[in-house]
Each structure stands twice: as C-alpha cells, then as structure tokens.
Design an enzyme around this catalytic site. Sequence first.
Site, PDB file in Angstrom:
ATOM      1  N   GLY A   6       2.175   2.567  10.689  1.00  0.00           N
ATOM      2  CA  GLY A   6       3.108   3.670  10.508  1.00  0.00           C
ATOM      3  C   GLY A   6       3.746   4.154  11.797  1.00  0.00           C
ATOM      4  O   GLY A   6       4.380   5.207  11.828  1.00  0.00           O
ATOM      5  N   SER A  49       3.182  -1.788  10.342  1.00  0.00           N
ATOM      6  CA  SER A  49       4.635  -1.803  10.556  1.00  0.00           C
ATOM      7  C   SER A  49       5.272  -3.166  10.294  1.00  0.00           C
ATOM      8  O   SER A  49       6.222  -3.543  10.971  1.00  0.00           O
ATOM      9  CB  SER A  49       4.987  -1.301  11.964  1.00  0.00           C
ATOM     10  OG  SER A  49       4.537   0.042  12.128  1.00  0.00           O
ATOM     11  N   ASN A  71       0.862  -1.178   0.000  1.00  0.00           N
ATOM     12  CA  ASN A  71       0.000   0.000   0.000  1.00  0.00           C
ATOM     13  C   ASN A  71       0.903   1.233   0.000  1.00  0.00           C
ATOM     14  O   ASN A  71       1.466   1.594   1.028  1.00  0.00           O
ATOM     15  CB  ASN A  71      -0.889  -0.025   1.262  1.00  0.00           C
ATOM     16  CG  ASN A  71      -1.776   1.204   1.371  1.00  0.00           C
ATOM     17  OD1 ASN A  71      -1.844   2.017   0.446  1.00  0.00           O
ATOM     18  ND2 ASN A  71      -2.455   1.338   2.500  1.00  0.00           N
ATOM     19  N   TRP A  72       1.022   1.841  -1.182  1.00  0.00           N
ATOM     20  CA  TRP A  72       1.937   2.995  -1.292  1.00  0.00           C
ATOM     21  C   TRP A  72       1.359   4.255  -0.629  1.00  0.00           C
ATOM     22  O   TRP A  72       2.063   5.239  -0.458  1.00  0.00           O
ATOM     23  CB  TRP A  72       2.232   3.311  -2.754  1.00  0.00           C
ATOM     24  CG  TRP A  72       3.027   2.274  -3.484  1.00  0.00           C
ATOM     25  CD1 TRP A  72       3.460   1.065  -3.009  1.00  0.00           C
ATOM     26  CD2 TRP A  72       3.492   2.353  -4.844  1.00  0.00           C
ATOM     27  NE1 TRP A  72       4.157   0.398  -3.982  1.00  0.00           N
ATOM     28  CE2 TRP A  72       4.197   1.157  -5.119  1.00  0.00           C
ATOM     29  CE3 TRP A  72       3.380   3.318  -5.854  1.00  0.00           C
ATOM     30  CZ2 TRP A  72       4.784   0.908  -6.368  1.00  0.00           C
ATOM     31  CZ3 TRP A  72       3.961   3.068  -7.097  1.00  0.00           C
ATOM     32  CH2 TRP A  72       4.658   1.869  -7.340  1.00  0.00           C
ATOM     33  N   LYS A  73       0.076   4.250  -0.354  1.00  0.00           N
ATOM     34  CA  LYS A  73      -0.594   5.454   0.190  1.00  0.00           C
ATOM     35  C   LYS A  73      -0.313   6.653  -0.728  1.00  0.00           C
ATOM     36  O   LYS A  73      -0.232   6.467  -1.944  1.00  0.00           O
ATOM     37  CB  LYS A  73      -0.163   5.692   1.639  1.00  0.00           C
ATOM     38  CG  LYS A  73      -0.334   4.419   2.478  1.00  0.00           C
ATOM     39  CD  LYS A  73      -0.170   4.628   3.943  1.00  0.00           C
ATOM     40  CE  LYS A  73      -0.346   3.289   4.652  1.00  0.00           C
ATOM     41  NZ  LYS A  73      -0.297   3.406   6.098  1.00  0.00           N
ATOM     42  N   GLU A 103      -5.545  -4.745  10.570  1.00  0.00           N
ATOM     43  CA  GLU A 103      -4.539  -3.712  10.746  1.00  0.00           C
ATOM     44  C   GLU A 103      -4.829  -2.939  12.025  1.00  0.00           C
ATOM     45  O   GLU A 103      -5.615  -1.975  12.008  1.00  0.00           O
ATOM     46  CB  GLU A 103      -4.565  -2.741   9.562  1.00  0.00           C
ATOM     47  CG  GLU A 103      -4.286  -3.389   8.232  1.00  0.00           C
ATOM     48  CD  GLU A 103      -3.671  -2.398   7.249  1.00  0.00           C
ATOM     49  OE1 GLU A 103      -2.562  -2.662   6.794  1.00  0.00           O
ATOM     50  OE2 GLU A 103      -4.284  -1.357   6.983  1.00  0.00           O
ATOM     51  N   HIS A 106      -9.707   1.167   4.724  1.00  0.00           N
ATOM     52  CA  HIS A 106      -8.433   1.403   5.422  1.00  0.00           C
ATOM     53  C   HIS A 106      -8.660   2.378   6.576  1.00  0.00           C
ATOM     54  O   HIS A 106      -9.459   3.315   6.456  1.00  0.00           O
ATOM     55  CB  HIS A 106      -7.393   1.960   4.445  1.00  0.00           C
ATOM     56  CG  HIS A 106      -6.020   1.964   5.028  1.00  0.00           C
ATOM     57  ND1 HIS A 106      -5.602   2.950   5.880  1.00  0.00           N
ATOM     58  CD2 HIS A 106      -5.003   1.074   4.927  1.00  0.00           C
ATOM     59  CE1 HIS A 106      -4.365   2.666   6.274  1.00  0.00           C
ATOM     60  NE2 HIS A 106      -3.977   1.547   5.702  1.00  0.00           N
ATOM     61  N   GLU A 143      -7.033   4.807   7.577  1.00  0.00           N
ATOM     62  CA  GLU A 143      -6.834   6.226   7.246  1.00  0.00           C
ATOM     63  C   GLU A 143      -8.057   6.797   6.526  1.00  0.00           C
ATOM     64  O   GLU A 143      -8.373   7.974   6.676  1.00  0.00           O
ATOM     65  CB  GLU A 143      -5.549   6.388   6.409  1.00  0.00           C
ATOM     66  CG  GLU A 143      -4.312   6.192   7.290  1.00  0.00           C
ATOM     67  CD  GLU A 143      -3.105   5.598   6.591  1.00  0.00           C
ATOM     68  OE1 GLU A 143      -3.057   5.591   5.346  1.00  0.00           O
ATOM     69  OE2 GLU A 143      -2.191   5.118   7.308  1.00  0.00           O
ATOM     70  N   GLY A 173       2.761  -0.953   4.248  1.00  0.00           N
ATOM     71  CA  GLY A 173       2.835   0.457   3.861  1.00  0.00           C
ATOM     72  C   GLY A 173       4.278   0.870   3.702  1.00  0.00           C
ATOM     73  O   GLY A 173       4.915   0.638   2.669  1.00  0.00           O
ATOM     74  N   GLY A 174       4.842   1.466   4.744  1.00  0.00           N
ATOM     75  CA  GLY A 174       6.186   2.052   4.701  1.00  0.00           C
ATOM     76  C   GLY A 174       7.234   1.167   4.050  1.00  0.00           C
ATOM     77  O   GLY A 174       7.965   1.613   3.143  1.00  0.00           O
TER      78      GLY A 174
HETATM   79  P1  PGA Z   1       2.583   0.507   7.597  1.00  0.00           P
HETATM   80  O1  PGA Z   1       1.143   0.648   6.891  1.00  0.00           O
HETATM   81  O2  PGA Z   1       3.177  -0.780   7.069  1.00  0.00           O
HETATM   82  O3  PGA Z   1       3.349   1.714   7.156  1.00  0.00           O
HETATM   83  O4  PGA Z   1       2.347   0.463   9.050  1.00  0.00           O
HETATM   84  C1  PGA Z   1       0.310  -0.465   6.715  1.00  0.00           C
HETATM   85  C2  PGA Z   1      -1.005  -0.014   6.150  1.00  0.00           C
HETATM   86  O5  PGA Z   1      -1.508   1.039   6.556  1.00  0.00           O
HETATM   87  O6  PGA Z   1      -1.582  -0.684   5.272  1.00  0.00           O
END
Ligand code: PGA
Length: 253
Positions: A177, A217, A12-14, A171, A99, A101, A238-239
């Site tokens: 994050g 994470s 997930n590049w966001k 999640e 998600h 977010e 994500g990251g």
């Molecule tokens: P993260 O994000 O790996 O940066 O914690 C995961 C996500 O939100 O899908």
Amino acid sequence: MPEQRERIIAANWKMNKTLHEGLALLVELNILLSNKPTQHTVVVAPPYIHLQSAVHAVADTGIKVAAQNCHQAPDGAYTGEISADMLQSVGAEYVILGHSERRQYFGETDELVAEKIKTATDNNLKVIYCCGESLEQREAGSHFELVKQQITTAVEGFQPNIIKDVVIAYEPVWAIGTGLTASPEQAQEMHAFIRETMAGIFGSEIADSTPILYGGSMKPANAAALLSQPDVDGGLIGGASLVAQDFFDIIHS
Ligand code: PGA
C-alpha cells in the site's frame, strides 16, 4: 518452473467495498474474463460479510473466493469471530492467513497463524500464508532470517498432505500500500530463498510445486516484470484489485 506449478492471481479487497460495489466489481471482472479467459487461478478475497454473495456472483466463472482471515478455534464463545468451518459452509475455498496487517494491528504471531493454518486446512480450505519483512528489518539485513523464521514457525510441524494446500505470499511490509515495490530481482531473490527453505523442510518435490506469490503494490505497470521471474508464481494484490480493469490487466500481464 515445473509445468505443474499453479499460477495464482489473488485479490485482497481488505476493508473496502460495500456489497453493491463489490458485486459490481465482480460483474465487471466476469465480463472481462469471459471475453479473454485466463489459464491462471483467479481468487478474490472480499470482506467476510460479502463472501456468500461473492460465491454466487462468481458461480460457473472459475473464479475462486477467499476469506481474509479466520479464527484458530473450530468453534466456541468468541464473540465477533468467524470459523473456518463457517467459511467452508458458504463456499469459500481459500483463506488468507498471517497478513502483515493482521500481524501489525491485531497482534497475530507466527505461532497463532500456525494454529489457524491447521484449523483452516482441517476444514478443507486452501491457505494463502503471508510472510515478509518490515523496512527496518530489510535495512538491518535481517530479512532472510526473519522470513525463514516466519515460514519455519508457520509450516514446519505440518505433514505434506497439509502443505499441498498452502500457498505462500511474500509481501514485504514496506511495499504494501505504499507504492514502493520490490524490484523483480529482490522478489526473485526472496522467492528462491523461500523455495529453498521449503525444500529444506519438506524436500524439493513439495518446494517445487508450492506456488509463491508476490504482494506489495503490484499493479498493471509492474506486474509483467515481477511475474516473469522464475520463482514468482503469481500475485496477491490489494489496491489495484479494487478496479476490475487493473486486476484483469494484472491477470493478463
Ligand atoms: P497492495 O496490498 O497491493 O495494496 O500493496 C497487497 C496486500 O496487502 O496483500
């Protein structure tokens, strides 16, 4: 874990990467994976505007492309929005929905996400449905109840033929994050609970074949321990997915 359960590692590049940077990342990932292929399903979710280019960049590699969201309506006067049909038309195969977010910053509710799941699956997209509790909810001990509620509201009304296109991503919001990760035991406990919840709604055959991914994470250093849990069928990253080598290392952990 039944033989047939698919293992999925999704990026997930966001809201990260220009077109040029995103394509460079995909080129690097393609090279790494062509030297050391994987049996797992690999999915990348770039921002909307790069989707079509990403689909071209991964053509013939086996990597699948996902969007990070879509609108619940099939089409119409929703300035700035993107429909499931449009995603399908540019070659996206998956869409991430619900998600945290989107829930936190854009006010998305379980009911809204249920509508989105319907529209996405009607348009032949597979859904990665995200659920997970906040730190306050975990500390208050209401995390199981909350996740059950999220799962129930989002998927209960659907027929099994729709559910077969839904992947669940657990999640915990406190791990996204933040560098904090659920321990392998915490992840396994919740994944088993989610599978039990799915079994209660749809029966054990569907529950046993639904992939449940962990997100929050995940990185090369902790991926193997999380992914070795019996009910953890993959990751939503994500990251660490923004660096080709790290994402590749997670795929191969
Ligand atoms: P993260 O994000 O790996 O940066 O914690 C995961 C996500 O939100 O899908």
